[in-house]
Motif scaffolding. Structure first.
Motif, PDB file in Angstrom:
ATOM      1  N   GLY A  69      -2.543  10.686   1.423  1.00 35.33           N
ATOM      2  CA  GLY A  69      -2.431   9.576   0.486  1.00 35.33           C
ATOM      3  C   GLY A  69      -2.620   8.294   1.270  1.00 35.33           C
ATOM      4  O   GLY A  69      -2.633   8.295   2.506  1.00 35.33           O
ATOM      5  N   THR A  70      -2.761   7.184   0.543  1.00 35.01           N
ATOM      6  CA  THR A  70      -3.072   5.941   1.241  1.00 35.01           C
ATOM      7  C   THR A  70      -1.989   5.556   2.244  1.00 35.01           C
ATOM      8  O   THR A  70      -2.282   5.148   3.365  1.00 35.01           O
ATOM      9  N   ALA A  71      -0.723   5.688   1.813  1.00 31.23           N
ATOM     10  CA  ALA A  71       0.358   5.273   2.703  1.00 31.23           C
ATOM     11  C   ALA A  71       0.333   6.104   3.973  1.00 31.23           C
ATOM     12  O   ALA A  71       0.475   5.578   5.087  1.00 31.23           O
ATOM     13  N   TYR A 100      -2.226   7.660   5.203  1.00 35.03           N
ATOM     14  CA  TYR A 100      -3.437   7.345   5.963  1.00 35.03           C
ATOM     15  C   TYR A 100      -3.201   6.090   6.804  1.00 35.03           C
ATOM     16  O   TYR A 100      -3.500   6.058   7.991  1.00 35.03           O
ATOM     17  N   LEU A 101      -2.638   5.075   6.138  1.00 36.41           N
ATOM     18  CA  LEU A 101      -2.413   3.817   6.854  1.00 36.41           C
ATOM     19  C   LEU A 101      -1.476   4.019   8.033  1.00 36.41           C
ATOM     20  O   LEU A 101      -1.548   3.326   9.016  1.00 36.41           O
ATOM     21  N   ARG A 102      -0.569   4.973   7.881  1.00 35.91           N
ATOM     22  CA  ARG A 102       0.383   5.191   8.971  1.00 35.91           C
ATOM     23  C   ARG A 102      -0.031   6.374   9.847  1.00 35.91           C
ATOM     24  O   ARG A 102       0.796   6.994  10.496  1.00 35.91           O
ATOM     25  N   CYS A 115      -1.821  12.609  -2.146  1.00 41.35           N
ATOM     26  CA  CYS A 115      -0.471  12.066  -2.105  1.00 41.35           C
ATOM     27  C   CYS A 115       0.604  13.045  -2.568  1.00 41.35           C
ATOM     28  O   CYS A 115       0.562  13.576  -3.665  1.00 41.35           O
ATOM     29  N   LEU A 116       1.562  13.281  -1.722  1.00 40.59           N
ATOM     30  CA  LEU A 116       2.678  14.156  -2.056  1.00 40.59           C
ATOM     31  C   LEU A 116       3.814  13.357  -2.680  1.00 40.59           C
ATOM     32  O   LEU A 116       4.825  13.907  -3.075  1.00 40.59           O
ATOM     33  N   GLY A 117       3.636  12.058  -2.698  1.00 41.39           N
ATOM     34  CA  GLY A 117       4.625  11.226  -3.360  1.00 41.39           C
ATOM     35  C   GLY A 117       5.883  10.978  -2.559  1.00 41.39           C
ATOM     36  O   GLY A 117       6.931  10.684  -3.104  1.00 41.39           O
ATOM     37  N   CYS A 118       5.821  11.137  -1.242  1.00 41.87           N
ATOM     38  CA  CYS A 118       6.979  10.730  -0.433  1.00 41.87           C
ATOM     39  C   CYS A 118       6.524   9.620   0.487  1.00 41.87           C
ATOM     40  O   CYS A 118       6.702   9.691   1.705  1.00 41.87           O
ATOM     41  N   CYS A 119       5.927   8.587  -0.108  1.00 37.82           N
ATOM     42  CA  CYS A 119       5.302   7.548   0.688  1.00 37.82           C
ATOM     43  C   CYS A 119       6.294   6.843   1.603  1.00 37.82           C
ATOM     44  O   CYS A 119       5.927   6.278   2.627  1.00 37.82           O
ATOM     45  N   GLY A 120       7.562   6.879   1.206  1.00 34.97           N
ATOM     46  CA  GLY A 120       8.584   6.253   2.041  1.00 34.97           C
ATOM     47  C   GLY A 120       8.714   6.942   3.389  1.00 34.97           C
ATOM     48  O   GLY A 120       9.224   6.360   4.344  1.00 34.97           O
ATOM     49  N   LEU A 121       8.268   8.196   3.453  1.00 35.11           N
ATOM     50  CA  LEU A 121       8.413   8.969   4.686  1.00 35.11           C
ATOM     51  C   LEU A 121       7.098   9.074   5.460  1.00 35.11           C
ATOM     52  O   LEU A 121       6.975   9.850   6.388  1.00 35.11           O
ATOM     53  N   VAL A 134       9.463  19.605   4.035  1.00 33.48           N
ATOM     54  CA  VAL A 134       8.824  18.327   4.295  1.00 33.48           C
ATOM     55  C   VAL A 134       9.162  17.833   5.702  1.00 33.48           C
ATOM     56  O   VAL A 134      10.317  17.857   6.119  1.00 33.48           O
TER      57      VAL A 134
END
Lengths: 595, 131, 159, 604
Positions: free
Chosen positions: C84-86, C88-90, C123-129, C139
């Motif tokens: 996911g984008t988050a 990828y960015l990290r 995206c797995l939807g745990c962008c916070g992690l 996870v």
């Protein structure tokens, strides 16, 4: 022993750098002096999400909220508030503005968020229908079934100004009206829960946290358009949401809130789940319907629109999760209430999945018209690690990249479109100066190329070509002519593609070309990536003034690209360098840098 | 459960509302609410849940109700736990790992002290309760 | 290497029979097939085609359209790295590369011993992690390339 | 019911068209040609290429514009968008032309562009549209993904490198033909048109009808070219080279030489074949007449003596293949008579060989067919080698013959009309109509009437009820009080309906509702065959059909049993008996058997 009061001091990065730590010290000192040490507990908290106004102090249980508190203010707060119980007005957040906001949208002045869609998320137990019922759940269904005609329901939704939250913002009431006006017979209500934007998970959280709200909304929609059957098309990658929906459907069935003759009203409605299987294009309405029918998710031309000819050729309304979550509230509180929230053209709130280089990543819901700055800096707590804001991206692979000059743009469909992005489903990704816009455009193109259904030539081939040009540019082989081709292909894709995916796939390229042409040109002409992201363009350099000639870097270099004699400044042969960065990490004198 | 009539539903809502308000206002019970959305679980909410259960039984507490809820949006600080203790402000703790879960029981529920550094704010007002 | 042919389990057969009459059943049935075998074996696809009276070509058209369906068995441990984008960015793609490098397999391939397969997922939807990898439902968040060795060892040790 | 008419404006001109017309066809009515690539009138508009985009003018939403018409930002696909009343459409403006050109350049950038070696050079729709747009260079880097061509069947070759993913082949295979051999496999740029489960075409349900190749706009699916084998045979001094041409070839070959579809070129084809070096030229129409003798007597026998009914015609090898895979419960219903092609080859290597004292192993039989499945038929089982060696050596499609004639420098259009050779060359009108849907049935009815009633001729020799393009035609034929129920189907997708009707009758234990059924796999019959010149549409098919009926009408003899060479065959060689009448020789040479086959024939 219990404390009487608690002083919460924001310990978020922004607040700390603004003097939060000294405020804590000051409180401890003043409370000791006032003899309140055992009656008031001072606690440092996580970010309270209002960093622009930091340092922030909150006094519980009253909930008084002081902003821009300095160490020298503490004495007054202790003496006035904690000893005498009188609020220190001058430290409260701008009272004039607060009043205005409260009047307009009932927002407590210190909170930027306003939760309609997420009203129950984090409050109720999603596996208990009683919890939902206790919080006005299935009240809208009562009202609709016993007090309103289908026409009145559609009218109410039209009047509310609610627009589809999935992407383009088509008025929900209009969609319903089209379907309602179709001749009677089998019609379908479909909930699009195939949230596929990378970096977006609003719908998943809603379904996991408040599944009944969607069931109730679909039933209302079914009643309004004359459908007796609903489908929720949900990503198979969301097992928890699926499980909770299954529980919710079962419970609603048991209580007769779904199924035959709901609450004795004579209206029957049933909902089935259908799983997606990993195809982003199925977020597109016609492709989604194909998928529910058990086919390859290849989009079909529109018209005919699904509201006229949808699932199995029958009139079908497709709304996404977030859109639907608004419905029960609109029915309960009325269109007029809803209509007051938001901007002239866009009513209500928007849920964003705020991620990327922001301190407080998370799921937020704000009234339409909130600015990007408020979202990123007040709610999101600003940029991580003290970096600079470079750009924000909305709308996922179909959206655009928004540069800093538009931080104060109020968010609604029209203003985002004007600056070359879209609202999209709600991914909001924050980037800092270490992110390269060409690289980001590449990331999104890579995604759309992978997700293109392949049916239509402009998207299937055009996307690949765009990606290849971007690769060429980030590899340092770009030419100025490539920009021309990027523009030509983007234009053709946008105009000649069949579905939304293809029509918007070039948006990340178009918007970065528009706002960051200088960076493209740097990549092409100077073979430089200012973010240091494009590894092939990184150049490691040794500053001869700082180099002590220790030879460490030369010994570490796996490519034998560094030469030099002992105690003499070394040099890197750029043709041999493989950009591994070992030299920079090794150098004790900070003589090696990259750019 | 049998199928509801309109009257049944209204009655049920009334009863449940009262029950929920009692929990909120009369402060009879201690409640611990764990955010169990995907992000919460991914961040370890199940371990947190277990740790809370263990700590409560270790302390022999019988007046504590532990329940789950969905994501409240504070993904940066998952797992999140909301604690409602009579006589104390209701607070939400973030980044509640197993050790913090123990603290929540020992310091907050038993010791009536808030825990430093972990408190977060509920992100918005409750529109359902708002007039 | 001759492959063992799968046979249709009674549970699966019952499920397909139950869904047979519902329009648009194919994708739901394929989900169940994959749930049963971890992939969609050809012999089961053929059997399904007969029971549902759906041409095999259509079934393969659908299987190969959707990323979720696999025609090869995944590794015992399926490493799904979020792109996911988050993430990828990290640095999500660095994590993938590291898994590929250390396991010596490409994307969507399984190691020779059948232990691991590597997959890039949306995206797995745990962008916070972010960046995140999920291995058989567990996870692993806030990863860096350095964590990969340890993670692989952890699963190898489980056998 | 009168069709509702609507009016709209295209490029400022008012056009009136029936409701439901696409923008593309509405423009055509206004004499405006919107370029298309993936569109084919036989098929549902696929909307995949993006070339036919047009712009709609809509009232401005800006109040200041006062409802002025402005271009809508999104373009519409003309092929699949219905024209609606009051619509304003712009089909060409500089922006649209540029968009189309860019899309075309994108397609070309992924295409091998090896037109010189391409079997479709000259009939390629991509080539011709590129020419129309004057594409001189492609601004984008060329990237062609290479796949191994699938040459597993004797009939057609799949060459995915050239595929533009228009989807016509899959649509034809699934919707028109109900075969489901081809499907979109994979997604996005990785999509390929191929059979399921990674099997090659010959292990798939493919019936080799070749309709995919006839509908492919480019050279991604084409007939397996076997002209080299024929050239080699012609060069071999040891070989006696015999050739036969099928009915439908004579009304289509001319298209390759610029003649109108339907132009009857029988005599020219005979002449050309002799110029190519064939020793004797025969006509499959002759053996079509033989087929009527065999199949006709078989029908009469079953009908009067109570055999398995309905009788199903067996001339079409694609239909045979389909039946063996999808309807094996009908093998007993099939006429055991071979197809005319196989009858002629068997007779050439036996009857003709004996009469002319030629060693049959030295004979090479080439047949010119409108069909790709015929290439498969010649080796489909051991009965196809009734003479001890394979009866038909090579099958060439109409398209391949055209290439040989061109390669040989033959000025086809100027050729004199010649005649076919003796023993296997004469034909009646009944033989020629085998080339169209209903033709076999009509030919059979003409002869059956005479055989049953003993009369010289039916009251009307034309059985109009079996003619025409309707997918399924049914009729009850009154043969002097005897009622024969017949059905005729063409285009495989229409067949299952009849098959299911019979299955239903069987289930209910009632007499089947049809006694005799004719099936041809291709739309319109063999004139629309998969080996005929590409780009056929219903308009082309109608002209070819008219050509066939002209050939019938101008024939002096129009009933198979009157063919003097046929009569000679039975008298001199087949002991005066057909297979059904207990003729052993006829049975051996002219009949075959059918077997159940798996829909997928996995090798592994």
């Amino acid at each position: 022993m219990a404390y009487e009061s608690y002083v919460l001091v924001c310990g978020g990065t922004a607040c700390c750098s603004g003097g939060g730590t000294t405020v804590v010290e000051a409180f401890k000192k003043e409370l000791e002096a006032a003899g309140l040490k055992d009656k008031v507990q001072v606690v440092v908290t996580g970010c309270l999400g209002f960093c622009e106004q930091g340092p922030i102090v909150k006094i519980l249980p009253q909930g008084t909220f002081y902003v821009q508190v300095k160490a020298e203010d503490v004495k007054e707060i202790v003496a006035e508030h904690l000893v005498k119980g009188r609020v220190v007005q001058r430290l409260c957040y701008d009272p004039e503005q607060a009043k205005k906001l409260v009047a307009e949208a009932n927002i407590p002045f210190y909170q930027k968020q306003y939760r309609i869609v997420l009203r129950n998320c984090g409050i109720i137990d999603p596996e208990k229908i009683e919890d939902y019922i206790a919080r006005d759940g299935y009240k809208a269904i009562e009202k609709v079934l016993f007090e309103m005609t289908p026409e009145q329901v559609v009218e109410e939704i039209l009047k509310s100004g609610l627009r589809g939250r999935g992407g383009a913002g088509f008025p929900t009431g209009m969609k319903w009206k089209f379907a309602q006006q179709q001749p009677k017979g089998q019609k379908y209500m479909v909930c699009n829960a195939d949230e596929g934007d990378p970096g977006a998970y609003m719908d998943r959280s809603t379904l996991e946290g408040d599944p009944h709200s969607i069931l109730e909304a679909m039933t209302i929609a079914g009643y309004a358009i004359g459908a007796s059957k609903g489908f929720i098309y949900i990503r198979a990658e969301y097992p928890l949401a699926i499980e909770r929906l299954q529980i919710a459907i079962k419970q609603a069935h048991e209580l007769g809130l779904l199924g035959d003759d709901i609450l004795g009203s004579g209206f029957s409605f049933d909902i089935e789940l259908r799983f997606g299987a990993g195809a982003f294009v199925c977020g597109e309405e016609t492709a989604l319907l194909q998928s529910i029918e058990g086919n390859r998710g290849m989009p079909k031309p529109r018209p005919p629109f699904p509201a006229v000819k949808g699932l199995w050729g029958r009139p079908t309304v497709i709304n996404n999760v977030e859109t639907l979550a608004n419905i029960p509230v609109i029915i309960n509180k009325g269109a007029d209430w809803f209509n007051k929230i938001g901007t002239a053209t866009t009513k209500g709130t928007k849920v964003f999945a705020l991620t990327g280089k922001v301190n407080n990543s998370g799921l937020i819901e704000v009234p339409m018209g909130t600015t990007l700055r408020e979202i990123i800096f007040d709610i999101g707590g600003g940029i991580r690690g003290g970096h600079q804001f470079k750009a924000a991206q909305t709308g996922g692979p179909s959206g655009g990249i928004i540069p800093p000059q538009f931080l104060d743009t109020p968010i609604d469909y029209e203003s985002l479109a004007k600056i070359g992005s879209i609202m999209g489903s709600g991914g909001l990704i924050v980037m800092d100066e270490t992110d390269c816009v060409v690289d980001i455009a590449k990331f999104y193109l890579d995604f759309t190329v992978d997700e293109s259904c392949g049916k239509c030539a402009p998207c299937r081939i055009g996307g690949r070509k765009l990606l290849n040009y971007l690769n060429k540019i980030t590899d340092g082989r770009g030419t100025e002519d490539d920009i021309k081709q990027l523009e030509a292909i983007s234009d053709a894709m946008c105009k000649a593609s069949l579905c939304g995916l293809g029509q918007t796939a070039s948006n990340p390229v178009k918007s970065t070309l528009k706002y960051f042409m200088d960076e493209y040109m740097e990549h092409i002409k100077d073979k430089k990536c200012r973010a240091g992201k494009c590894s092939k363009l990184i150049q490691y350099k040794i500053d001869p003034a700082k180099c002590k000639g220790c030879t460490m870097c030369a010994r570490k270099c796996p490519a034998a690209a560094i030469s030099g004699t002992v105690k003499q400044p070394h040099a890197i042969d750029q043709t041999k360098c493989i950009k591994c960065g070992q030299c920079e990490q090794t150098c004790k004198f900070g003589a090696i840098s990259h750019g | 459960m049998a199928k509801l009539t309109l009257e049944d539903l209204r009655r049920l809502r009334g009863e449940k509302q009262k029950a929920m308000e009692m929990r909120d206002a009369s402060n009879k019970d201690v409640q611990v609410i764990v955010g169990m959305g995907t992000c919460g679980i991914a961040a370890g909410a199940k371990d947190t849940f277990t740790a809370l259960v263990n700590a409560i039984s270790d302390k022999g507490l019988t007046n504590v109700l532990i329940r789950q809820t969905g994501c409240m949006g504070l993904c940066h600080s998952e797992p999140t736990v909301e604690v409602v203790v009579p006589g104390m402000p209701t607070v939400i703790y973030g980044n509640v790992d197993a050790a913090t879960a123990k603290d929540v029981v020992e310091k907050h529920i038993v010791g009536h002290q808030l825990i430093d550094d972990k408190i977060l704010d509920r992100p918005s007002i409750d529109i359902v309760k708002e007039a | 290497m001759s492959k063992k042919l799968e046979t249709m389990t009674p549970e699966l057969r019952a499920f397909i029979e139950e869904w047979k009459a519902k329009p648009g059943n194919l994708i739901m049935v394929l989900h169940r097939v994959q749930q049963t075998y971890g992939y969609i074996p050809r012999e089961i696809a053929i059997e399904t085609s007969k029971i549902l009276d759906v041409p095999l070509a259509k079934i393969y058209g659908v299987i190969t359209f959707y990323n979720f369906f696999r025609l090869q068995k995944a590794g015992k441990y399926n490493v799904q790295v979020c792109l996911g984008t988050a993430c990828y960015l990290r640095g999500g793609d660095d994590i993938i590369k590291e898994f590929e490098r250390q396991l010596g397999v490409g994307l969507n391939a399984t190691t020779d011993d059948g232990m691991f397969s590597v997959e890039a997922v949306r995206c797995l939807g745990c962008c916070g992690l972010a960046p995140v990898a999920v291995i058989n439902g567990e996870v692993h968040g806030k990863l860096s390339s350095k964590d990969v060795t340890g993670i692989i060892k952890q699963y190898r040790d489980r056998g | 019911m009168e069709t509702e008419m609507i009016t709209l404006e295209i490029n400022g001109k008012t056009v009136e068209v029936p409701k439901g017309t696409s923008i593309l066809n509405a423009a055509k009515a206004a004499h405006i040609k919107i370029p298309t690539l993936c569109y084919h009138p036989d098929l549902r508009a696929g909307a995949s290429c993006g070339i036919c985009v047009v712009r709609q003018l809509v009232p401005s939403r800006n109040p200041a514009d006062n409802g002025r018409l402005v271009p809508s930002p999104k373009l519409l696909r003309a092929c699949c968008t219905e024209a609606t009343a009051g619509m304003h459409i712009v089909t060409h403006d500089p922006d649209i032309v540029q968009v189309r050109k860019t899309v075309l350049e994108l397609i070309l950038a992924n295409h091998p562009s090896d037109c010189l070696q391409c079997p479709r050079s000259g009939s390629c729709e991509l080539q011709s549209i590129a020419a129309d747009f004057g594409i001189r260079e492609i601004p984008f880097p060329k990237e062609v993904v290479h796949h191994e061509p699938d040459k597993s069947t004797p009939s057609i070759v799949l060459y995915p490198d050239k595929c533009i993913k228009c989807g016509r082949c899959a649509e034809v295979c699934q919707e028109m033909q109900n075969v489901w051999a081809l499907e979109f496999i994979g997604r996005g740029e990785k999509t390929v048109m191929q059979p399921a489960a990674g099997v090659p075409l010959n292990e798939s349900p493919c019936i080799k009808c070749g309709q995919c190749s006839a509908h492919c706009p480019v050279g991604a699916i084409y007939e397996n070219d076997e002209t080299a084998k024929v050239w080699a045979a012609l060069r071999d001094p040891e070989k006696t080279c015999l050739v036969q041409i099928a009915p439908a070839v004579r009304v289509a070959l001319g298209e390759a030489f610029g003649l109108e579809p339907g132009a009857l070129t029988t005599g020219k084809i005979y002449a050309a074949l002799r110029m190519l070096g064939f020793d004797k030229v025969f006509d499959t129409n002759f053996s079509a007449d033989v087929t009527i003798m065999e199949e006709g007597t078989e029908f009469i026998k079953r009908f009067t003596e109570g055999g398995t009914l309905p009788l199903l015609t067996s001339c079409c090898p694609a239909w045979t293949d389909w039946m063996e895979k999808y309807a094996p419960d009908f093998t007993e219903n099939f006429s055991s008579a071979k197809s005319p092609q196989q009858m002629l080859s068997a007779l050439a290597k036996s009857y003709w060989a004996d009469k002319n004292g030629v060693d049959h192993t030295k004979i090479h039989v080439t047949s010119i067919m409108p069909c790709t499945a015929k290439k498969y038929e010649i080796s489909r089982d051991e009965n196809m080698s009734a003479t001890g060696t394979q009866d038909t050596d090579v099958v060439l499609t109409t398209r391949e013959l055209a290439r040989m004639i061109k390669a040989a420098g033959i000025d086809f259009n100027d050729l004199p009309e010649e005649k076919a050779d003796d023993l296997l060359g004469a034909y009646t009108g009944a033989g020629t109509i085998f080339g169209v849907t209903g033709g076999v049935m009509e030919a059979a009815l003409r002869t059956a009437y005479c055989l049953i009633t003993g009369e010289a001729q039916p009251p009307s020799i034309d059985f109009k009820e079996v003619r025409g393009m309707e997918g399924v035609k049914t009729a009850t034929i009154d043969i002097k009080g005897t009622k024969v129920n017949i059905a005729v189907a063409h285009q495989m997708g229409n067949v299952e309906k009849i098959i299911n009707e019979i299955r239903e009758d069987r289930k209910n234990g009632v007499k089947p509702r049809y006694d005799f059924i004719e099936v041809m796999a291709c739309r319109g019959g063999c004139i629309g065959g998969g080996g005929q010149p590409c780009l056929a549409t219903d308009a082309v098919r109608a002209k070819r059909t008219a050509g066939i009926y002209t050939d019938d009408e101008k024939s002096t003899l129009r009933m198979s049993h009157l063919n003097p060479q046929v009569q000679a065959l039975y008298k001199d060689y087949l002991d005066g008996k057909t297979g059904a009448q207990g003729g052993e020789k006829a049975h051996h040479l002219l009949h075959t058997k059918y077997h159940k086959r798996d829909v997928y024939q996995f090798k592994a």
